[in-house]
Design a protein around this motif. Structure first.
Motif, PDB file in Angstrom:
ATOM      1  N   THR A  75       6.028  12.689   4.690  1.00  0.00           N
ATOM      2  CA  THR A  75       4.741  12.680   4.002  1.00  0.00           C
ATOM      3  C   THR A  75       4.543  11.439   3.144  1.00  0.00           C
ATOM      4  N   TRP A  76       5.639  10.808   2.703  1.00  0.00           N
ATOM      5  CA  TRP A  76       5.491   9.625   1.873  1.00  0.00           C
ATOM      6  C   TRP A  76       4.921   8.433   2.633  1.00  0.00           C
ATOM      7  N   ARG A  77       4.888   8.489   3.921  1.00  0.00           N
ATOM      8  CA  ARG A  77       4.356   7.355   4.680  1.00  0.00           C
ATOM      9  C   ARG A  77       2.887   7.121   4.331  1.00  0.00           C
ATOM     10  N   ASP A  78       2.090   8.187   4.355  1.00  0.00           N
ATOM     11  CA  ASP A  78       0.683   8.063   3.968  1.00  0.00           C
ATOM     12  C   ASP A  78       0.522   7.973   2.453  1.00  0.00           C
ATOM     13  N   GLY A  79       1.322   8.736   1.730  1.00  0.00           N
ATOM     14  CA  GLY A  79       1.146   8.822   0.306  1.00  0.00           C
ATOM     15  C   GLY A  79       1.463   7.552  -0.461  1.00  0.00           C
ATOM     16  N   LEU A  80       2.458   6.766   0.017  1.00  0.00           N
ATOM     17  CA  LEU A  80       2.911   5.605  -0.755  1.00  0.00           C
ATOM     18  C   LEU A  80       2.787   4.270  -0.029  1.00  0.00           C
ATOM     19  N   LEU A  81       2.787   4.263   1.283  1.00  0.00           N
ATOM     20  CA  LEU A  81       2.768   2.998   2.020  1.00  0.00           C
ATOM     21  C   LEU A  81       1.375   2.567   2.453  1.00  0.00           C
ATOM     22  N   LYS A  82       0.428   3.489   2.444  1.00  0.00           N
ATOM     23  CA  LYS A  82      -0.931   3.160   2.871  1.00  0.00           C
ATOM     24  C   LYS A  82      -1.668   2.522   1.697  1.00  0.00           C
ATOM     25  N   ALA A  83      -1.500   1.204   1.550  1.00  0.00           N
ATOM     26  CA  ALA A  83      -2.063   0.477   0.411  1.00  0.00           C
ATOM     27  C   ALA A  83      -2.260  -0.979   0.800  1.00  0.00           C
ATOM     28  N   GLY A  84      -3.060  -1.677   0.029  1.00  0.00           N
ATOM     29  CA  GLY A  84      -3.304  -3.093   0.269  1.00  0.00           C
ATOM     30  C   GLY A  84      -2.802  -3.930  -0.893  1.00  0.00           C
ATOM     31  N   ALA A  85      -2.605  -5.224  -0.632  1.00  0.00           N
ATOM     32  CA  ALA A  85      -2.085  -6.102  -1.680  1.00  0.00           C
ATOM     33  C   ALA A  85      -2.429  -7.548  -1.367  1.00  0.00           C
ATOM     34  N   GLU A  86      -2.412  -8.362  -2.406  1.00  0.00           N
ATOM     35  CA  GLU A  86      -2.521  -9.814  -2.293  1.00  0.00           C
ATOM     36  C   GLU A  86      -1.262 -10.400  -2.930  1.00  0.00           C
ATOM     37  N   PRO A  87      -0.767 -11.552  -2.467  1.00  0.00           N
ATOM     38  CA  PRO A  87      -1.298 -12.393  -1.393  1.00  0.00           C
ATOM     39  C   PRO A  87      -1.113 -11.778  -0.009  1.00  0.00           C
ATOM     40  N   PRO A  88      -1.648 -12.444   1.029  1.00  0.00           N
ATOM     41  CA  PRO A  88      -1.655 -11.861   2.369  1.00  0.00           C
ATOM     42  C   PRO A  88      -0.283 -11.437   2.891  1.00  0.00           C
ATOM     43  N   ASP A  89       0.770 -12.219   2.629  1.00  0.00           N
ATOM     44  CA  ASP A  89       2.090 -11.848   3.140  1.00  0.00           C
ATOM     45  C   ASP A  89       2.551 -10.509   2.581  1.00  0.00           C
ATOM     46  N   CYS A  90       2.199 -10.225   1.317  1.00  0.00           N
ATOM     47  CA  CYS A  90       2.604  -8.962   0.715  1.00  0.00           C
ATOM     48  C   CYS A  90       1.828  -7.804   1.324  1.00  0.00           C
ATOM     49  N   GLY A  91       0.534  -8.018   1.584  1.00  0.00           N
ATOM     50  CA  GLY A  91      -0.238  -7.003   2.275  1.00  0.00           C
ATOM     51  C   GLY A  91       0.263  -6.761   3.682  1.00  0.00           C
ATOM     52  N   ARG A  92       0.641  -7.844   4.350  1.00  0.00           N
ATOM     53  CA  ARG A  92       1.171  -7.706   5.715  1.00  0.00           C
ATOM     54  C   ARG A  92       2.479  -6.922   5.704  1.00  0.00           C
ATOM     55  N   LEU A  93       3.317  -7.141   4.692  1.00  0.00           N
ATOM     56  CA  LEU A  93       4.569  -6.393   4.602  1.00  0.00           C
ATOM     57  C   LEU A  93       4.294  -4.898   4.510  1.00  0.00           C
ATOM     58  N   LEU A  94       3.351  -4.496   3.677  1.00  0.00           N
ATOM     59  CA  LEU A  94       3.016  -3.076   3.576  1.00  0.00           C
ATOM     60  C   LEU A  94       2.492  -2.540   4.906  1.00  0.00           C
ATOM     61  N   ASP A  95       1.690  -3.341   5.615  1.00  0.00           N
ATOM     62  CA  ASP A  95       1.184  -2.928   6.927  1.00  0.00           C
ATOM     63  C   ASP A  95       2.342  -2.705   7.904  1.00  0.00           C
ATOM     64  N   VAL A  96       3.320  -3.620   7.878  1.00  0.00           N
ATOM     65  CA  VAL A  96       4.472  -3.496   8.777  1.00  0.00           C
ATOM     66  C   VAL A  96       5.274  -2.237   8.451  1.00  0.00           C
ATOM     67  N   LEU A  97       5.476  -1.957   7.170  1.00  0.00           N
ATOM     68  CA  LEU A  97       6.204  -0.756   6.784  1.00  0.00           C
ATOM     69  C   LEU A  97       5.472   0.501   7.244  1.00  0.00           C
ATOM     70  N   TYR A  98       4.146   0.472   7.180  1.00  0.00           N
ATOM     71  CA  TYR A  98       3.371   1.656   7.550  1.00  0.00           C
ATOM     72  C   TYR A  98       3.277   1.829   9.063  1.00  0.00           C
ATOM     73  N   THR A  99       2.955   0.756   9.778  1.00  0.00           N
ATOM     74  CA  THR A  99       2.754   0.848  11.229  1.00  0.00           C
ATOM     75  C   THR A  99       4.041   0.651  12.021  1.00  0.00           C
ATOM     76  N   GLU A 100       5.023  -0.047  11.397  1.00  0.00           N
ATOM     77  CA  GLU A 100       6.293  -0.399  12.037  1.00  0.00           C
ATOM     78  C   GLU A 100       6.108  -1.339  13.223  1.00  0.00           C
ATOM     79  N   ASP A 101       5.008  -2.077  13.230  1.00  0.00           N
ATOM     80  CA  ASP A 101       4.737  -3.048  14.285  1.00  0.00           C
ATOM     81  C   ASP A 101       5.105  -4.447  13.803  1.00  0.00           C
ATOM     82  N   LEU A 102       6.384  -4.686  13.631  1.00  0.00           N
ATOM     83  CA  LEU A 102       6.851  -5.980  13.128  1.00  0.00           C
ATOM     84  C   LEU A 102       6.526  -7.106  14.093  1.00  0.00           C
ATOM     85  N   PHE A 103       6.576  -6.840  15.392  1.00  0.00           N
ATOM     86  CA  PHE A 103       6.401  -7.888  16.393  1.00  0.00           C
ATOM     87  C   PHE A 103       5.015  -7.886  17.020  1.00  0.00           C
TER      88      PHE A 103
END
Length: 244
Positions: A75-103
């Motif tokens: 349940t923590w996947r939606d509760g804590l990882l679904k968020a945005g951030a700046e700068p772009p690399d930090c936002g992308r890191l959160l996206d990768v953690l949530y979607t697990e689409d590193l490549f």
């Protein structure tokens, strides 16, 4: 006035040898010194079949007592990882953690598994995918920049909830041809999530995994998943090439 004697055609054997040398020179760029240094090979053998990739996955038995096949996404996947951030690399890191689409989102895993730690509530998601080695190395290099680029930043969820995020490097076993790991801590008002994010390259195959928990992270689980998983994938790759 003297005239040069007409050139005689090369014998067939000599002509074949000359053509072979010319082709070899073209395929190597003509000079060894012209090759770029430390370039990953274009490929390291045929792609694994999906059955071979599944055979290379880790299992709950590899991690020891207390682990079992997952019963569903934490349940923590939606509760804590679904968020945005700046700068772009930090936002992308959160996206990768949530979607697990590193490549890249357009690349489906050749095999995947998820395992739960019953007592501590940790969850490991583990994937095997295939890509060009240079593309895998680009992703690994990007991960390596994040402890400096995103060592600490603020993320915001959809309703404005603030998350304090910290990123540090992660020590890994000497697995595969190249590897990179991060530990990401996401702190909310009522919970603290710790997620290990790791990627390992073996030729043109890649292992990627997340190990997340709301309790104390199990360092040995990440270490074992990386070491055992890389050894198993290497063995499956050797067997696969031997069968071709």
């Amino acid at each position: 006035m003297q005239h040069a004697a007409p050139a005689r055609p090369l014998p067939a054997a000599a002509l074949s040898a000359l053509l072979a040398l010319t082709a070899a020179a073209c395929s190597t760029g003509g000079r060894e010194a012209d090759r770029p240094a430390a370039t990953a090979p274009a490929t390291a053998g045929p792609l694994l079949t999906r059955a071979q990739a599944r055979a290379a996955l880790i299992t709950e038995a590899d991690l020891g007592a207390g682990w079992e096949p997952t019963r569903g996404a934490a349940t923590w996947r939606d509760g804590l990882l679904k968020a945005g951030a700046e700068p772009p690399d930090c936002g992308r890191l959160l996206d990768v953690l949530y979607t697990e689409d590193l490549f890249g989102a357009d690349t489906a895993p050749r095999a995947a598994t998820a395992l739960d730690e019953v007592a501590g509530g940790a969850q490991i998601h583990y994937r095997i995918t295939s890509h060009r080695p240079a593309d895998i190395d680009t992703a690994l290099a990007w991960l390596g920049t994040l402890p400096d680029a995103c060592g600490r930043f603020t993320a915001r969820a959809d309703r404005g909830a603030v998350r304090d995020v910290r990123v540090t490097g992660l020590t890994l076993p000497e697995a595969g041809d190249a590897r990179q790991g991060l530990r990401v801590t996401v702190r909310a008002e009522d919970a603290v999530l710790t997620v290990d994010l790791v990627a390992v390259r073996l030729g043109d195959d890649a292992i990627s995994l997340t190990n997340g928990t709301l309790s104390e992270p199990a360092d040995d689980a990440t270490w074992t998943a990386v070491g055992t998983g890389a050894e198993r994938l290497a063995e499956v790759r050797r067997q696969g090439r031997a069968q071709v």
